[in-house]
Design an enzyme around this catalytic site. Structure first.
Site, mmCIF file in Angstrom:
data_model
loop_
_atom_site.group_PDB
_atom_site.id
_atom_site.type_symbol
_atom_site.label_atom_id
_atom_site.label_comp_id
_atom_site.label_asym_id
_atom_site.label_seq_id
_atom_site.Cartn_x
_atom_site.Cartn_y
_atom_site.Cartn_z
ATOM 1 N N ASP A 89 -60.799 -58.103 46.467
ATOM 2 C CA ASP A 89 -61.933 -57.178 46.377
ATOM 3 C C ASP A 89 -61.563 -55.766 45.964
ATOM 4 O O ASP A 89 -62.458 -54.942 45.762
ATOM 5 C CB ASP A 89 -62.630 -57.092 47.742
ATOM 6 C CG ASP A 89 -61.786 -56.337 48.767
ATOM 7 O OD1 ASP A 89 -62.182 -55.215 49.164
ATOM 8 O OD2 ASP A 89 -60.734 -56.848 49.169
ATOM 9 N N ASP A 103 -59.403 -58.953 54.295
ATOM 10 C CA ASP A 103 -60.359 -57.881 54.604
ATOM 11 C C ASP A 103 -61.099 -57.427 53.350
ATOM 12 O O ASP A 103 -60.480 -57.049 52.357
ATOM 13 C CB ASP A 103 -59.625 -56.677 55.210
ATOM 14 C CG ASP A 103 -58.962 -57.019 56.533
ATOM 15 O OD1 ASP A 103 -59.655 -57.522 57.423
ATOM 16 O OD2 ASP A 103 -57.740 -56.788 56.668
ATOM 17 N N ASP A 148 -57.400 -62.673 49.340
ATOM 18 C CA ASP A 148 -57.247 -61.540 50.235
ATOM 19 C C ASP A 148 -58.146 -61.794 51.453
ATOM 20 O O ASP A 148 -59.004 -62.679 51.423
ATOM 21 C CB ASP A 148 -57.639 -60.258 49.503
ATOM 22 C CG ASP A 148 -57.643 -59.047 50.402
ATOM 23 O OD1 ASP A 148 -56.622 -58.793 51.056
ATOM 24 O OD2 ASP A 148 -58.684 -58.366 50.461
#
Length: 216
Positions: A164, A9, A7
């Protein structure tokens, strides 16, 4: 060697201050109250269109303005990367993984052009063979299709996803792939409640976690 997809961001980069800055420029144009950093983080994860929808709902902006807001957000973000930062030890971890022969990709809900722009600005683009954005396919995470497409573009070999958030955890679960959860990003629920193979708070640990999964 493994195919490892990240991922963007909240995983590779701390971009929330940048997104907050650009979003607040749109609100300032309309004389509206700016977003706090915590509000911004709460709106991140499902792509720019969802961020616009949540921001508009929070500030009373009519849905008829969404398309214009989205286009302006993407345009301004393309030329504004100075407030985004790479998380500590990311570059060393990526160098180590590539040095070990692993193939790396990015699968993000951020639109492709801004995603590539920030990767280039932060000198991360050279590490990745494939980048898929939130507008690369009709589907977005947590639909597993973008993640599968990113893995497919990387060729053959074991697969690992690194993210995250709750969106990333659901994506990995639906895709049926091992998930490594970075705990310093933008997760909206307790990490213990999410399916994962391992938690880590420092990218210095990532190569050993990858090796453990590959060896298993």
């Amino acid at each position: 060697m493994a195919r490892i997809v990240f991922d963007l961001d909240g995983t590779l980069i701390n971009s929330a201050p940048e997104i907050q800055f650009v979003a607040n420029s749109l609100l300032a144009d309309r004389g509206l109250e700016p977003l706090s950093l915590q509000e911004t983080i709460g709106f991140i994860g499902n792509g720019a269109a969802v961020l616009i929808e949540k921001m508009s709902l929070a500030r009373g902006i009519e849905p008829s303005e969404h398309a214009t807001l989205l286009a302006t957000l993407e345009e301004r973000y393309m030329h504004s990367s100075d407030k985004s930062e790479v998380y500590p030890n990311v570059v060393a971890a990526l160098d180590s993984l590539r040095g070990a022969g692993h193939r790396l990709g990015v699968c993000t809900n951020k639109p492709l052009a801004p995603a590539k722009a920030v990767l280039a600005h932060l000198d991360l683009a050279k590490h990745f063979d494939v980048v898929l954005g939130g507008d690369s396919l009709p589907q977005r995470k947590p639909d597993p299709a973008p993640l599968h497409a990113t893995f497919d573009a990387l060729g053959d070999g074991p697969v690992i996803y690194v993210g995250d958030s709750d969106v990333d955890a659901e994506t990995a679960h639906r895709a049926g792939v091992p998930f490594l959860l970075f705990t310093e990003g933008y997760c909206k629920v307790p990490h213990a409640e999410l399916p994962h193979h391992a938690l880590f708070d420092d990218f210095a640990r990532l190569p050993e976690l990858v090796q453990a999964l590959v060896s298993a």
